[in-house]
Design an enzyme around this catalytic site. Sequence first.
Site, short mmCIF file in Angstrom:
data_model
loop_
_atom_site.label_atom_id
_atom_site.label_comp_id
_atom_site.label_asym_id
_atom_site.label_seq_id
_atom_site.Cartn_x
_atom_site.Cartn_y
_atom_site.Cartn_z
N ASP A 108 0.84 -1.19 0.00
CA ASP A 108 0.00 0.00 0.00
C ASP A 108 0.88 1.25 0.00
OD1 ASP A 108 -1.74 2.05 0.56
OD2 ASP A 108 -2.56 1.15 2.38
N VAL A 128 -6.11 4.00 -5.96
CA VAL A 128 -5.04 4.56 -5.14
C VAL A 128 -5.35 6.01 -4.75
CG1 VAL A 128 -3.55 5.29 -7.07
CG2 VAL A 128 -2.53 4.60 -4.91
N ASP A 129 -6.05 6.72 -5.63
CA ASP A 129 -6.48 8.10 -5.36
C ASP A 129 -7.34 8.15 -4.10
OD1 ASP A 129 -6.91 10.80 -5.76
OD2 ASP A 129 -8.16 10.57 -7.55
N VAL A 170 -8.37 1.41 -13.00
CA VAL A 170 -9.59 1.89 -13.67
C VAL A 170 -9.31 2.31 -15.12
CG1 VAL A 170 -11.37 3.69 -13.62
CG2 VAL A 170 -10.57 2.68 -11.49
N ASN A 224 -7.20 11.94 -11.31
CA ASN A 224 -7.87 12.28 -12.57
C ASN A 224 -7.79 13.80 -12.72
OD1 ASN A 224 -10.38 13.55 -11.45
ND2 ASN A 224 -10.56 11.51 -10.56
N SER A 267 -2.30 4.26 -14.19
CA SER A 267 -3.20 3.90 -15.31
C SER A 267 -3.54 2.41 -15.41
CB SER A 267 -2.64 4.36 -16.68
OG SER A 267 -2.86 5.74 -16.87
N1 AR6 Z 1 -1.27 1.49 -3.02
C1 AR6 Z 1 -0.61 1.21 -4.16
N2 AR6 Z 1 -1.21 0.90 -5.32
C2 AR6 Z 1 -2.57 0.86 -5.33
C3 AR6 Z 1 -3.35 1.14 -4.17
C4 AR6 Z 1 -2.64 1.46 -2.98
N3 AR6 Z 1 -3.26 1.75 -1.84
N4 AR6 Z 1 -4.65 1.03 -4.50
C5 AR6 Z 1 -4.70 0.67 -5.80
N5 AR6 Z 1 -3.46 0.56 -6.30
P1 AR6 Z 1 -6.11 3.10 -10.12
P2 AR6 Z 1 -5.69 4.52 -12.67
C6 AR6 Z 1 -3.00 0.22 -7.67
O1 AR6 Z 1 -7.39 2.54 -10.58
O2 AR6 Z 1 -5.81 3.24 -13.43
C7 AR6 Z 1 -9.21 6.83 -9.72
O3 AR6 Z 1 -10.58 6.79 -9.47
C8 AR6 Z 1 -3.97 -0.54 -8.56
O4 AR6 Z 1 -3.91 -1.93 -8.28
O5 AR6 Z 1 -6.01 3.60 -8.74
O6 AR6 Z 1 -4.57 5.44 -13.00
C9 AR6 Z 1 -8.72 8.21 -10.11
O7 AR6 Z 1 -9.44 9.23 -9.48
C10 AR6 Z 1 -3.41 -0.23 -9.94
O8 AR6 Z 1 -2.33 -1.12 -10.25
O9 AR6 Z 1 -5.61 4.32 -11.06
C11 AR6 Z 1 -8.93 8.22 -11.59
O10 AR6 Z 1 -10.25 8.57 -11.92
C12 AR6 Z 1 -2.82 1.17 -9.78
O11 AR6 Z 1 -2.78 1.43 -8.36
C13 AR6 Z 1 -8.67 6.78 -11.99
O12 AR6 Z 1 -8.92 6.01 -10.83
C14 AR6 Z 1 -3.62 2.26 -10.46
O13 AR6 Z 1 -5.01 1.98 -10.36
C15 AR6 Z 1 -7.22 6.57 -12.37
O14 AR6 Z 1 -7.07 5.27 -12.86
#
Ligand code: AR6
Length: 173
Positions: free
Chosen positions: A12, A35-36, A126, A26, A123
């Site tokens: 995490d 992660v956001d 989502v 975003n 990226s």
């Molecule tokens: N620590 C590390 N990595 C993480 C965590 C964490 N706590 N949680 C998730 N991941 P994503 P995106 C990983 O969807 O694709 C948001 O709603 C996850 O497994 O967080 O860039 C924003 O507001 C994945 O490998 O980001 C945007 O709208 C990676 O982080 C949109 O999602 C990125 O997944 C951005 O989408």
Amino acid sequence: MAETKIEIQQGDITKVETDAIVNAANSSLLGGGGVDGAIHRAGGPAILEECKQIRARQGGCPTGEAVITTGGKLPARYVIHTVGPVWHGGDKDEPEQLANCYKNSLRIASDKQLQSIAFPNISTGVYGYPKDKAAQVAVKAVKDYLQQHDSSLQQVVFVCFDAENRKLYEEML
Ligand code: AR6
């Protein structure tokens, strides 16, 4: 200048104690899931407050660019928010935009004279960017940046949330 260490951690990113952690945000900068969501939850309202001030000044953050805020209650002092591309098949400038996320985040960290930074796999959640392709872009962008700039950074960490990403990065580094 000593060589910057590139490391891999699985877990995490909100627990990571680098000077800055990077958020896969975003362009609204108003938070979201993945992660956001985790970063805003763990860091508290001070992060969103600064994001709103940045929005008022520049109207959000375009894809590939980055902005910096406090880390609030996080162990990291700063959060660098960058906006990754949505995957549309790979011929809509996605690789260039994703590389820009890493390079612009490193530039902001270097401008602040930070010594360490941690990246999530931008990226690949989502936004649907294939993990293997994203990992290749991420590693190349970081290596290129460090080769081309005399940076304050001594440590760059790729924080992989899942085992698949960790394996991909281990194979590449
Ligand atoms: N620590 C590390 N990595 C993480 C965590 C964490 N706590 N949680 C998730 N991941 P994503 P995106 C990983 O969807 O694709 C948001 O709603 C996850 O497994 O967080 O860039 C924003 O507001 C994945 O490998 O980001 C945007 O709208 C990676 O982080 C949109 O999602 C990125 O997944 C951005 O989408």
